[in-house]
Design an enzyme around this catalytic site. Structure first.
Site, PDB file in Angstrom:
ATOM      1  N   GLU A  80       5.338 -10.308 -28.735  1.00  0.00           N
ATOM      2  CA  GLU A  80       6.291  -9.450 -29.449  1.00  0.00           C
ATOM      3  C   GLU A  80       5.544  -8.293 -30.108  1.00  0.00           C
ATOM      4  O   GLU A  80       4.602  -8.516 -30.875  1.00  0.00           O
ATOM      5  CB  GLU A  80       7.038 -10.266 -30.507  1.00  0.00           C
ATOM      6  CG  GLU A  80       8.081  -9.461 -31.261  1.00  0.00           C
ATOM      7  CD  GLU A  80       8.730 -10.270 -32.373  1.00  0.00           C
ATOM      8  OE1 GLU A  80       9.967 -10.278 -32.463  1.00  0.00           O
ATOM      9  OE2 GLU A  80       7.992 -10.908 -33.152  1.00  0.00           O
ATOM     10  N   TYR A 129      11.016  -1.581 -30.568  1.00  0.00           N
ATOM     11  CA  TYR A 129      10.743  -3.018 -30.486  1.00  0.00           C
ATOM     12  C   TYR A 129      10.599  -3.397 -29.024  1.00  0.00           C
ATOM     13  O   TYR A 129      11.359  -2.939 -28.164  1.00  0.00           O
ATOM     14  CB  TYR A 129      11.889  -3.820 -31.110  1.00  0.00           C
ATOM     15  CG  TYR A 129      11.768  -5.319 -30.917  1.00  0.00           C
ATOM     16  CD1 TYR A 129      11.142  -6.112 -31.865  1.00  0.00           C
ATOM     17  CD2 TYR A 129      12.276  -5.935 -29.771  1.00  0.00           C
ATOM     18  CE1 TYR A 129      11.025  -7.486 -31.695  1.00  0.00           C
ATOM     19  CE2 TYR A 129      12.157  -7.314 -29.589  1.00  0.00           C
ATOM     20  CZ  TYR A 129      11.533  -8.080 -30.543  1.00  0.00           C
ATOM     21  OH  TYR A 129      11.405  -9.432 -30.360  1.00  0.00           O
TER      22      TYR A 129
END
Length: 426
Positions: free
Chosen positions: A238, A149
């Site tokens: 993101e 991530y």
């Protein structure tokens, strides 16, 4: 990989915990963000040298078949392009199960997409009977050996831009922040324009688990993502997952990008590409006149100047057992035409049974609002109860204008009086 639904990544910066909003709030107003389809976000990433799967767009089964041949890969993933999440488990009105399909049978793509184009896809996030699918993305299917991530967020608490990374990707990052905060690493960018240092980026990539050649590529990709963050005036980028393939390629598989609305004037090309096909038509119409509108589920239409006053107006309506139908801010410098358009948008909503106008004339002239109200009432042939509370600049003249209009307008002495009259008029 659409660009819209801002996560709570900023909350990761508060000691690894998600900040909870007070439960006693009277009204919760959803935010409206720029909506880009997945393929549009990918196009932005490619422009900045960010690694993604090879992909093609298609608007017909024939184009999808041609896309497969152009990609020249052994396996493809076909994705219906809608803004709602949960596509993989969605159902088409044609009967086809799933809006995301992975296949090695390349010859079947034409038939497969014929059951997507022109049909509605219903997911857990869509309303009604689903969303009409007009485009699909055909992309190279890649195996992911390891999922990480990574995000770049603009955080007020930290006082700048922060890099957020974790070796655990493909999961709910908010849940991870609560259950395993040690799995999340953060780096504050000291110089916004220069960006993170090589040391910061390398530390981040190592924390995310990259080694050897993939480590160098991950560092390169993080720098490229930051360059895009600056270049498109993003408030958040993101990547989840930020992945590594079995053959050691580093690929940004899925992205969410939030844009700064204040930068619309210099990001015209991006904002012009917004997909409004799934947006509330009233919200789309409002933006044409620089009005801030968000539809809600009540029956009292609100026309207010100033976001804070608009929130207070909705709250006091609920306090008196009413339900606001919308958030509508005409702004501090509203013109007569904007007021007229605001009324037109309010009356587009069949559930609206009364309209409450609450104006505090600081910058705006109350007389301008009064004239706009009268013109709007006449042009729209308004038959709904109309309650008006005005205070501030030129308010006496404004009240006189309304009194002499000959229209059935209910004046209110203050906000409480206005809310009570609006609820009583239903």
């Amino acid at each position: 990989m659409a660009a819209m639904y801002g996560t709570l990544a900023r909350a990761l910066l508060r000691n690894g915990a998600v900040r909870k909003l007070p439960s006693q709030s009277c009204c919760v107003v959803p935010l409206r963000h720029l909506n880009l389809q997945e393929y549009q976000s990918k196009e932005l990433m490619v422009k900045y040298g960010i690694n993604t799967q090879k992909f093609r767009m298609a608007e017909t089964p024939q184009q999808a078949d041609r896309a497969v041949k152009e990609l020249n890969v052994v396996e493809v993933v076909v994705k219906a392009q809608i803004l709602a999440g949960g596509r993989g488990k969605g159902v088409f009105s044609s009967g086809l199960q799933g809006g995301v399909k992975v296949t090695k049978d390349l010859a079947s793509v034409k038939d497969l997409t014929s059951k997507m184009f022109g049909y509605k896809l219903k997911t857990k996030q869509t309303t009604g009977d689903g969303v009409l699918v007009q485009k699909v993305m055909v992309a190279e299917a890649l195996d992911i050996a390891r999922e990480c991530y990574f995000a770049i967020v603009l955080d007020r608490t930290a006082g700048g831009v922060v890099l957020v990374g974790s070796p655990r990707g493909g999961v709910d990052i908010e849940e991870l922040a609560e259950t395993a905060p040690e799995a999340i690493h953060k780096e504050l960018v000291a110089d916004f324009e220069k960006g993170p240092t090589d040391r910061q980026v390398t530390n981040m990539a190592k924390f995310m688990g990259f080694e050897g050649a993939p480590l160098k590529e991950a560092v390169k990709q993080i720098h490229a993502l930051y360059k895009m963050f600056l270049g498109v005036d993003a408030t958040q980028v993101e990547i989840n997952p930020f992945g590594e393939t079995p053959d050691k390629r580093v690929v940004c598989f899925d992205a969410k990008i939030n844009f700064d609305d204040n930068a619309k004037f210099r990001q015209k090309e991006i904002f012009d590409r917004e997909d409004t096909s799934e947006s509330d038509p009233r919200e789309v119409e409002a933006t044409k006149y620089n009005l801030s509108y968000i539809g809600m589920s009540g029956n009292i239409g609100c026309l207010v100047n100033g976001a804070g006053l608009a929130m207070a107006t909705m709250d006091i309506i609920k306090l008196h057992k009413g339900e606001p139908a919308n958030f509508l801010d005409v702004g501090g410098g509203a013109s007569e035409d904007q007021v007229k358009q605001a009324f037109r948008i309010l009356t587009m909503d069949p559930q609206v049974k009364a309209i409450l106008v609450n104006i505090f004339g600081g910058i705006v002239n109350c007389a301008t609002i009064a004239n706009g109200i009268i013109k709007a009432c006449k042009d729209t042939k308004l038959a709904l109860p109309l309650i008006v509370r005005l205070e501030g600049t030129n308010v006496d003249k404004a009240r006189e204008i309304l009194r002499n209009s000959g229209l059935a307008i209910m004046p209110a002495s203050d906000l409480t009086d206005a809310a009570q009259k609006a609820v009583a008029s239903l």
